[in-house]
Design an enzyme around this catalytic site. Structure first.
Site, mmCIF file in Angstrom:
data_model
loop_
_atom_site.group_PDB
_atom_site.id
_atom_site.type_symbol
_atom_site.label_atom_id
_atom_site.label_comp_id
_atom_site.label_asym_id
_atom_site.label_seq_id
_atom_site.Cartn_x
_atom_site.Cartn_y
_atom_site.Cartn_z
ATOM 1 N N LEU A 146 9.950 -29.247 -18.084
ATOM 2 C CA LEU A 146 10.623 -28.070 -17.537
ATOM 3 C C LEU A 146 11.425 -27.429 -18.664
ATOM 4 O O LEU A 146 11.953 -28.135 -19.540
ATOM 5 C CB LEU A 146 11.558 -28.465 -16.387
ATOM 6 N N ASP A 147 11.545 -26.101 -18.612
ATOM 7 C CA ASP A 147 12.329 -25.397 -19.630
ATOM 8 C C ASP A 147 13.772 -25.882 -19.618
ATOM 9 O O ASP A 147 14.273 -26.389 -18.609
ATOM 10 C CB ASP A 147 12.305 -23.893 -19.371
ATOM 11 N N ILE A 148 14.465 -25.667 -20.722
ATOM 12 C CA ILE A 148 15.828 -26.166 -20.874
ATOM 13 C C ILE A 148 16.758 -25.633 -19.785
ATOM 14 O O ILE A 148 17.652 -26.337 -19.313
ATOM 15 C CB ILE A 148 16.380 -25.828 -22.284
ATOM 16 N N THR A 155 15.829 -24.724 -16.720
ATOM 17 C CA THR A 155 15.252 -24.933 -15.391
ATOM 18 C C THR A 155 15.676 -26.287 -14.837
ATOM 19 O O THR A 155 15.614 -27.292 -15.540
ATOM 20 C CB THR A 155 13.715 -24.860 -15.445
ATOM 21 N N HIS A 194 6.688 -20.131 -19.638
ATOM 22 C CA HIS A 194 7.631 -19.266 -18.911
ATOM 23 C C HIS A 194 6.932 -18.467 -17.801
ATOM 24 O O HIS A 194 7.313 -17.322 -17.527
ATOM 25 C CB HIS A 194 8.319 -18.295 -19.876
#
Length: 279
Positions: A121-123, A125, A224
């Site tokens: 997961l993105d930083i 999120t 993204h």
């Protein structure tokens, strides 16, 4: 076999092929394992076994080689509610890593593969992460050809009228053209399912303002992607949280950064996801 003639997925998360167990024990090749089985007395629960594909139950079976019992451990399966501003990599860096929340003995468990996150997961999120030592399960869940659906809770900056909501639903269900970004070429998204929510969701951790809230279910995970999809229709994601992977939902009682072992029924949910229909 199921109704459409395809093989049923066998739920066996604590089972490992005998040859795979020995490969974990530093045998260099599958041929070397087969030579071991032919030339030495390998027993499971007192009975000699010579088949490399024998399904070894890591919770209950007793394995011995020439009378010497071998330690066999169950794989680790962990549910984490990832918090914002943490990264899924194990490399040292400036940002806090998700692995720092776990006991040291989990990071390099004896007789098991390395603990790793199933996807990332993105930083910024939050949400559901599965961490495991089970490489086969991890591969199945992240293989693009399995199309495992993933559901996200999305908070949008701009209000969306009822007419616009219907338009969003239609566009997302057909697929959107997304412009190229630095880590992803331009592409058309696969059909996605969008649901609008009237009130704050139990998974939310931001309060105090009016947001437009929805859930979005995807069967792919490009760079993204959720943010880019809403940007393509003129809106902006200000809060993003993954709440489900396949049939498994995040435990809403887990606060951001908390984790716990998966329950047996939750593992069944993950395995059942392989047979779920595509969106």
């Amino acid at each position: 076999m199921n109704n459409n003639g395809t093989p049923e997925t066998i739920w066996a998360p604590y089972t490992i092929r005998l040859e795979d167990f020995f490969i974990r024990q530093k045998f260099s090749t599958h041929r070397a394992v087969r030579r071991l089985l032919q030339n030495q007395m390998v027993t499971v629960n007192g009975e000699r076994v010579m088949e490399a594909g024998y399904p070894l139950d890591t919770r209950h079976d007793i394995l011995a080689v020439n009378g010497e019992q071998k330690l066999i451990s169950s794989d680790l399966y962990i549910m984490m509610n990832k918090k914002q501003n943490t990264v899924c990599t194990s490399d040292e860096g400036l940002n806090e890593r998700i692995f720092e929340a776990l006991p040291q003995e989990f990071l390099h468990p004896q007789g098991l593969g390395a603990l790793h996150s199933v996807g990332r997961l993105d930083i910024d999120t939050e949400g559901l992460l599965i961490l495991t030592t089970d490489g086969k399960l991890s591969h199945r869940l992240t293989d693009p050809t399995t199309h495992i659906p993933k559901t996200y809770l999305v908070y949008l900056r701009n209000a969306v009228s009822e007419e616009e909501q219907k338009h969003y639903v239609s566009l997302f269900s057909k697929g959107l053209w997304l412009e190229a970004e630095k880590k992803s070429a331009a592409f058309v998204t696969k059909p996605a399912v969008l649901h609008w929510l009237d009130n704050e969701d139990e998974y939310c951790t931001i309060y105090g303002a009016d947001f437009t809230i929805c859930t979005l279910t995807l069967t792919e995970g490009k760079f993204h992607q959720v943010k880019r999809m809403f940007k393509a229709v003129g809106n902006e994601v200000i809060f993003l949280k993954r709440i489900a992977m396949g049939a498994l939902f995040l435990d809403a009682s887990l606060h951001p950064g908390q984790w716990r072992p998966l329950k047996d029924e939750e593992l069944r949910c993950l395995y059942s996801s392989f047979n779920s229909s595509m969106i």
